[in-house]
Design a protein around this motif. Structure first.
Motif, PDB file in Angstrom:
ATOM      1  N   ALA A  87       0.873  -0.902   0.087  1.00 16.70           N
ATOM      2  CA  ALA A  87       0.154   0.157   0.027  1.00 16.70           C
ATOM      3  C   ALA A  87       0.966   1.302   0.464  1.00 16.70           C
ATOM      4  CB  ALA A  87      -0.782  -0.622   1.017  1.00 16.70           C
ATOM      5  N   GLY A  88       2.285   1.318   0.163  1.00 14.35           N
ATOM      6  CA  GLY A  88       2.679   2.730   0.353  1.00 14.35           C
ATOM      7  C   GLY A  88       3.086   3.005   1.437  1.00 14.35           C
ATOM      8  N   VAL A  89       2.641   2.020   2.451  1.00 11.68           N
ATOM      9  CA  VAL A  89       3.029   2.993   3.811  1.00 11.68           C
ATOM     10  C   VAL A  89       3.718   2.880   4.438  1.00 11.68           C
ATOM     11  CG1 VAL A  89       0.848   3.385   5.922  1.00 11.68           C
ATOM     12  CG2 VAL A  89       0.181   2.775   3.570  1.00 11.68           C
ATOM     13  N   GLU A  90       4.306   3.976   5.052  1.00 10.50           N
ATOM     14  CA  GLU A  90       5.335   3.412   5.669  1.00 10.50           C
ATOM     15  C   GLU A  90       5.666   3.972   7.183  1.00 10.50           C
ATOM     16  OE1 GLU A  90       8.643   3.965   5.524  1.00 10.50           O
ATOM     17  OE2 GLU A  90       7.955   3.755   3.182  1.00 10.50           O
ATOM     18  N   ARG A  91       4.367   4.644   8.325  1.00  2.00           N
ATOM     19  CA  ARG A  91       3.929   4.678   9.311  1.00  2.00           C
ATOM     20  C   ARG A  91       2.009   4.406   9.309  1.00  2.00           C
ATOM     21  NH1 ARG A  91       6.401   6.323  13.367  1.00  2.00           N
ATOM     22  NH2 ARG A  91       5.363   6.649  14.624  1.00  2.00           N
ATOM     23  N   VAL A  92       1.769   3.773  10.475  1.00  2.00           N
ATOM     24  CA  VAL A  92       0.036   3.628  10.616  1.00  2.00           C
ATOM     25  C   VAL A  92      -0.328   3.150  11.840  1.00  2.00           C
ATOM     26  CG1 VAL A  92       0.655   1.118  10.255  1.00  2.00           C
ATOM     27  CG2 VAL A  92      -1.402   2.639   9.159  1.00  2.00           C
ATOM     28  N   THR A  93      -1.564   3.723  12.504  1.00  2.00           N
ATOM     29  CA  THR A  93      -1.984   3.383  13.413  1.00  2.00           C
ATOM     30  C   THR A  93      -2.591   2.340  12.869  1.00  2.00           C
ATOM     31  OG1 THR A  93      -2.647   5.552  13.855  1.00  2.00           O
ATOM     32  CG2 THR A  93      -4.054   4.232  14.571  1.00  2.00           C
ATOM     33  N   VAL A  94      -2.716   0.968  13.751  1.00  2.00           N
ATOM     34  CA  VAL A  94      -2.840  -0.480  13.368  1.00  2.00           C
ATOM     35  C   VAL A  94      -3.699  -0.381  14.779  1.00  2.00           C
ATOM     36  CG1 VAL A  94      -0.868  -1.395  15.108  1.00  2.00           C
ATOM     37  CG2 VAL A  94      -1.897  -2.641  14.085  1.00  2.00           C
ATOM     38  N   CYS A  95      -4.743  -1.353  14.110  1.00  2.00           N
ATOM     39  CA  CYS A  95      -6.281  -1.681  14.990  1.00  2.00           C
ATOM     40  C   CYS A  95      -6.530  -3.175  15.089  1.00  2.00           C
ATOM     41  CB  CYS A  95      -7.286  -0.102  14.872  1.00  2.00           C
ATOM     42  SG  CYS A  95      -8.534  -0.764  15.759  1.00  2.00           S
ATOM     43  N   GLY A  96      -6.453  -3.511  15.606  1.00  2.00           N
ATOM     44  CA  GLY A  96      -7.076  -5.516  15.825  1.00  2.00           C
ATOM     45  C   GLY A  96      -7.805  -6.313  16.405  1.00  2.00           C
ATOM     46  N   VAL A  97      -8.367  -6.279  16.781  1.00  2.00           N
ATOM     47  CA  VAL A  97      -9.197  -7.328  16.940  1.00  2.00           C
ATOM     48  C   VAL A  97      -9.505  -8.959  17.809  1.00  2.00           C
ATOM     49  CG1 VAL A  97     -11.288  -7.154  15.168  1.00  2.00           C
ATOM     50  CG2 VAL A  97     -11.690  -7.631  17.628  1.00  2.00           C
ATOM     51  N   SER A  98      -9.012  -9.291  18.768  1.00  2.20           N
ATOM     52  CA  SER A  98      -8.305 -10.831  19.431  1.00  2.20           C
ATOM     53  C   SER A  98      -7.523 -10.660  18.623  1.00  2.20           C
ATOM     54  CB  SER A  98      -9.891 -11.047  18.522  1.00  2.20           C
ATOM     55  OG  SER A  98      -9.702 -12.623  19.117  1.00  2.20           O
ATOM     56  N   LEU A  99      -8.243 -11.878  17.438  1.00  3.65           N
ATOM     57  CA  LEU A  99      -6.711 -12.413  16.642  1.00  3.65           C
ATOM     58  C   LEU A  99      -5.509 -11.275  15.820  1.00  3.65           C
ATOM     59  CD1 LEU A  99      -4.435 -14.583  15.723  1.00  3.65           C
ATOM     60  CD2 LEU A  99      -5.670 -14.456  13.930  1.00  3.65           C
ATOM     61  N   GLY A 100      -6.606 -10.212  15.742  1.00  6.41           N
ATOM     62  CA  GLY A 100      -5.700  -9.117  14.846  1.00  6.41           C
ATOM     63  C   GLY A 100      -5.414  -8.376  16.287  1.00  6.41           C
ATOM     64  N   GLY A 101      -6.090  -8.202  16.902  1.00  3.86           N
ATOM     65  CA  GLY A 101      -5.307  -7.135  18.112  1.00  3.86           C
ATOM     66  C   GLY A 101      -3.852  -7.930  18.764  1.00  3.86           C
ATOM     67  N   MET A 102      -4.155  -8.881  18.864  1.00  5.23           N
ATOM     68  CA  MET A 102      -2.215  -9.642  19.104  1.00  5.23           C
ATOM     69  C   MET A 102      -1.541  -9.686  18.126  1.00  5.23           C
ATOM     70  SD  MET A 102      -2.665 -13.237  21.090  1.00  5.23           S
ATOM     71  CE  MET A 102      -1.238 -12.700  22.074  1.00  5.23           C
ATOM     72  N   THR A 103      -2.065  -9.660  16.257  1.00  3.05           N
ATOM     73  CA  THR A 103      -1.200  -9.021  15.602  1.00  3.05           C
ATOM     74  C   THR A 103      -0.937  -7.539  15.658  1.00  3.05           C
ATOM     75  OG1 THR A 103      -2.307 -10.349  14.639  1.00  3.05           O
ATOM     76  CG2 THR A 103      -0.652  -9.247  12.831  1.00  3.05           C
ATOM     77  N   ALA A 104      -1.454  -7.058  16.267  1.00  2.00           N
ATOM     78  CA  ALA A 104      -1.101  -5.451  16.259  1.00  2.00           C
ATOM     79  C   ALA A 104       0.443  -4.686  17.293  1.00  2.00           C
ATOM     80  CB  ALA A 104      -2.708  -4.760  16.460  1.00  2.00           C
ATOM     81  N   ILE A 105      -0.504  -5.315  18.514  1.00  2.00           N
ATOM     82  CA  ILE A 105       0.423  -5.317  19.195  1.00  2.00           C
ATOM     83  C   ILE A 105       2.245  -6.437  19.189  1.00  2.00           C
ATOM     84  CG2 ILE A 105       0.682  -6.657  22.019  1.00  2.00           C
ATOM     85  CD1 ILE A 105      -1.981  -6.485  22.006  1.00  2.00           C
ATOM     86  N   TRP A 106       1.940  -7.286  17.991  1.00  2.13           N
ATOM     87  CA  TRP A 106       3.144  -7.807  17.492  1.00  2.13           C
ATOM     88  C   TRP A 106       3.676  -6.834  16.918  1.00  2.13           C
ATOM     89  CZ3 TRP A 106       5.574  -8.606  13.275  1.00  2.13           C
ATOM     90  CH2 TRP A 106       6.496  -9.138  12.716  1.00  2.13           C
ATOM     91  N   LEU A 107       3.137  -6.075  15.544  1.00  5.07           N
ATOM     92  CA  LEU A 107       3.688  -4.975  15.163  1.00  5.07           C
ATOM     93  C   LEU A 107       4.567  -4.011  15.883  1.00  5.07           C
ATOM     94  CD1 LEU A 107       1.018  -5.075  12.770  1.00  5.07           C
ATOM     95  CD2 LEU A 107       3.145  -5.859  12.177  1.00  5.07           C
ATOM     96  N   ALA A 108       3.602  -3.459  17.115  1.00  2.00           N
ATOM     97  CA  ALA A 108       4.216  -2.046  17.710  1.00  2.00           C
ATOM     98  C   ALA A 108       5.330  -2.895  18.365  1.00  2.00           C
ATOM     99  CB  ALA A 108       3.102  -2.011  18.339  1.00  2.00           C
ATOM    100  N   ALA A 109       5.501  -3.951  18.549  1.00  4.18           N
ATOM    101  CA  ALA A 109       6.604  -4.943  19.680  1.00  4.18           C
ATOM    102  C   ALA A 109       7.804  -4.994  18.401  1.00  4.18           C
ATOM    103  CB  ALA A 109       6.527  -5.303  20.070  1.00  4.18           C
ATOM    104  N   HIS A 110       7.971  -5.463  17.465  1.00  5.78           N
ATOM    105  CA  HIS A 110       8.563  -5.943  16.883  1.00  5.78           C
ATOM    106  C   HIS A 110       8.855  -4.720  15.196  1.00  5.78           C
ATOM    107  CE1 HIS A 110       7.382  -9.594  18.184  1.00  5.78           C
ATOM    108  NE2 HIS A 110       9.338  -9.858  18.271  1.00  5.78           N
ATOM    109  N   VAL A 111       7.585  -4.037  14.897  1.00  2.70           N
ATOM    110  CA  VAL A 111       8.159  -3.438  13.717  1.00  2.70           C
ATOM    111  C   VAL A 111       8.061  -1.610  14.187  1.00  2.70           C
ATOM    112  CG1 VAL A 111       8.515  -4.724  11.994  1.00  2.70           C
ATOM    113  CG2 VAL A 111       6.153  -3.689  12.325  1.00  2.70           C
ATOM    114  N   PRO A 112       8.740  -1.117  15.423  1.00  2.00           N
ATOM    115  CA  PRO A 112       7.921  -0.243  15.898  1.00  2.00           C
ATOM    116  C   PRO A 112       8.275   1.536  15.258  1.00  2.00           C
ATOM    117  CG  PRO A 112      10.089  -1.166  17.338  1.00  2.00           C
ATOM    118  CD  PRO A 112       9.803  -1.824  15.665  1.00  2.00           C
TER     119      PRO A 112
END
Length: 264
Positions: A87-112
């Motif tokens: 999508a050509g996105v460098e920085r993003v707000t990530v919003c995830g629910v349940s499994l998607g929420g865990m993925t969102a937390i993973w992103l914030a921790a691993h690709v800050p």
């Protein structure tokens, strides 16, 4: 310019769409186990007025490819990064629910460097137990997602909402029963093995955690655990069950827009 619901696929076989002005700040939406990117239907119009809303079908769900064998949360995180790249996105707000929420937390921790802020919805640093997921996998392998659909709707929505909005519940039930069996099972395994307690402590992105007061899947105690692991995180509780963004869309959308507006 506005990009409206154009379905594309990354090199990893992940289907994604984008809505809203292409030059607006980006918001990535990640869905729950057993749903497609359509689960965010109540959010698209209000959020895409001000943000470029990117959403994807989780691996093995919707139009995204399934993977034979074990899938880890790391894989789902890499899938999300591939969508940001496409999508050509460098920085993003990530919003995830349940499994998607865990993925969102993973992103914030691993690709800050890619995550501007985090909205963790109806999720936890660990969800369920190994025995629970093993039983779920056995049931779905034997009877498909149809075999768990009614019980899932009982967890996803409060009794009052199910009685008042049978059409919405039927729509969500159809999403679940349409899920690929292998895709559902592989994501169950990802949830069974995922534990983000250590990773969450590294997160520096501004964070809001949203939970349904009557959520039996990821109850308020799970949300409180996330808040305690992420410095400065805020907690918001809605009168809803697990899929609170569908059950309480107005309150959910207002909360997200307020959170994002403070960081625009």
């Amino acid at each position: 310019m506005t990009n409206l619901q154009t379905l594309q696929t990354t090199s990893r076989g992940i289907a994604w769409r984008a809505d809203g002005p292409v030059d607006a700040p980006a918001l990535l939406l990640l869905g729950s186990l057993g749903t497609t990117s359509d689960i965010w239907r109540p959010q698209i119009q209000p959020l895409s007025e001000r943000y470029r809303v990117v959403r994807l079908d989780t691996r093995g769900h919707g139009q995204s490819d399934a993977t034979a064998g074990t899938v880890a949360l790391d894989d789902l995180g890499a899938d999300a990064v591939s969508v940001l790249d496409a999508a050509g996105v460098e920085r993003v707000t990530v919003c995830g629910v349940s499994l998607g929420g865990m993925t969102a937390i993973w992103l914030a921790a691993h690709v800050p460097d890619r995550v501007r802020s985090l909205v963790a919805v109806s999720t936890g640093l660990k969800i369920g137990t190994r025995s629970m997921w093993e039983e779920r996998i056995r049931q779905v392998r034997a009877g498909g997602t149809e075999s768990i659909a009614d019980a899932s709707m009982g967890r996803w929505f409060t009794e009052g909402f199910r009685g008042a909005h049978p059409g919405v519940v039927s729509w969500c039930r159809a999403m679940l029963t349409g899920c690929q069996t292998d895709g559902y099972i592989s994501c169950c395994r990802a949830l069974m093995n995922a534990d983000l307690h250590a990773a969450a402590q590294r997160i520096v992105a501004p964070t809001i955690v949203i939970v349904g007061r009557e959520d039996p899947v990821t109850p308020p105690a799970n949300a409180q655990g996330i808040v305690e692991h992420i410095a400065g995180a805020r907690l918001l509780t809605l009168d809803a069950s697990h899929i609170c963004a569908v059950e309480q869309p107005r309150a959910f959308n207002e909360a997200v827009l307020t959170f994002l507006g403070a960081r625009s």
